[in-house]
Design an enzyme around this catalytic site. Structure first.
Site: not given
Ligand code: ASP
Length: 335
Positions: A200, A228, A230-231, A251
């Site tokens: 990310t 789904r 994510g954050d 990340t």
């Molecule tokens: N935080 C991101 C997610 O969970 C993934 C990442 O940071 O690589 O979607």
């Protein structure tokens, strides 16, 4: 008397910790945290990743010269990483279970407190531009999937076939995640592994007027299903910025970052708890996140140009550039 002495010491300490560095950092970026070590990154790949991070830093630095806003620096730096196949954002984003690459992105302006985000888009070339358009040109904060794409088209953003984002490396990662999932069928459940969410990208910038902005862009998690999210597109988890404290981009294992409201927690500890943003960022990653069993890291830039890049994984692609153009890029924990 003793009280007066202690108060003076505290005042001096807080004055020192918030002092403006001589050559302040004006842009910090990450390209993801996870299983990143000298054993897993080939030497020629390492050279190319370092070059891509430096290119992103220089693009962001150039974008905020001449009095341009921090938001311009964040978007310029992230766009370079969205165009690089090395990172899990834009081209090179990880595959969802259905064989598509679905992007999430967010951005926040520390001056106004405004924010924008998009999730699950398939065809928007630069998701960070869409997040900014949501913030600036809609009355909403977060748009999803088809609606987000319809808005992107109305905004005149570049629309491309999903195949533009596909890379062989990420397809192999999907295949191996699905194989592992089949092996584990019938067991307590499949817990995504660290490598499934590496790469990310994010940026935090500080402009000449002293305003902060932060942004994050991702393909999310390899083999993600059921829509789904994510954050990364969640304000307060993946991205947060407030001129009074700092800007943060996260990340890592997104589910933990959402539950712990990681980016906002760093701001809140500094705002209400009296910590410096650096102390807050270190504590949230090395105590709160680690004790909860989560993995990942953040980049943090405060209103004085102090930077922190804590993570609890083997490595994190990261770097910063100072006002005078000095670049620092790091990949591994021991750097
Ligand atoms: N935080 C991101 C997610 O969970 C993934 C990442 O940071 O690589 O979607």
């Amino acid at each position: 008397m003793r009280f007066l002495f202690l108060t003076l010491c505290l005042l001096m300490a807080s004055a020192t910790s918030s002092a403006q560095p001589a050559d302040p950092v004006i842009l910090v970026i990450h390209g993801g945290a996870g299983t990143i070590s000298r054993a897993t990154v080939a030497p020629e790949t390492e050279v190319s990743i370092r070059a891509a991070l430096e290119e992103a830093l220089r693009a962001g630095h150039a974008a905020i010269q001449d009095g341009n806003p921090a938001l311009d620096g964040v978007v310029a730096a992230i766009q370079v990483m969205e165009d690089s196949p090395h990172f899990n954002a834009g081209i090179g984003g990880v595959f969802a279970a259905d064989g598509t690459v679905r992007h999430d992105a967010s951005i926040m302006d520390g001056a106004s407190g405004m924010a924008g985000a998009s999730t699950g888009t398939l065809h928007v070339r630069h998701p960070i531009q869409l997040a900014r358009a949501v913030m600036e040109n809609s009355v909403h904060v977060m748009l999803a999937e088809e609606g987000a794409e319809e808005f992107a088209i109305q905004q005149g953003l570049e629309i491309v076939p999903n195949s533009l984002f596909h890379t062989d490396r990420r397809r192999r990662a999907l295949e191996s995640a699905q194989e592992r999932e089949r092996e584990l069928q019938g067991s307590a459940g499949y817990i995504p592994e660290q490598w499934q969410m590496t790469g990310t990208v994010g940026a935090v910038a500080l402009d000449n007027a002293g305003h902060l902005a932060a942004g994050t862009s991702t393909g999310g998690m390899t083999n993600k299903r059921w829509g789904r999210i994510g954050d990364s597109p969640i304000i307060g988890a993946g991205t947060f910025a407030n001129d009074a404290t700092c800007g943060v981009s996260s990340t890592g294992h997104g589910e933990f970052f959402i539950r712990l409201a990681v980016a906002h927690d760093i701001h809140a500890r500094a705002m209400y708890g009296g910590e410096t943003c650096t102390q807050a960022a270190e504590a949230v990653i090395h105590e709160t996140l680690t004790e909860a069993g989560g993995t990942g890291g953040v980049i943090m830039l405060d209103h004085d140009g102090n930077v922190a890049m804590p993570f609890n994984t083997e490595g994190m692609y990261r770097g910063f550039i100072t006002q005078s153009g000095q670049v620092v890029v790091k990949l591994y924990a021991e750097e």
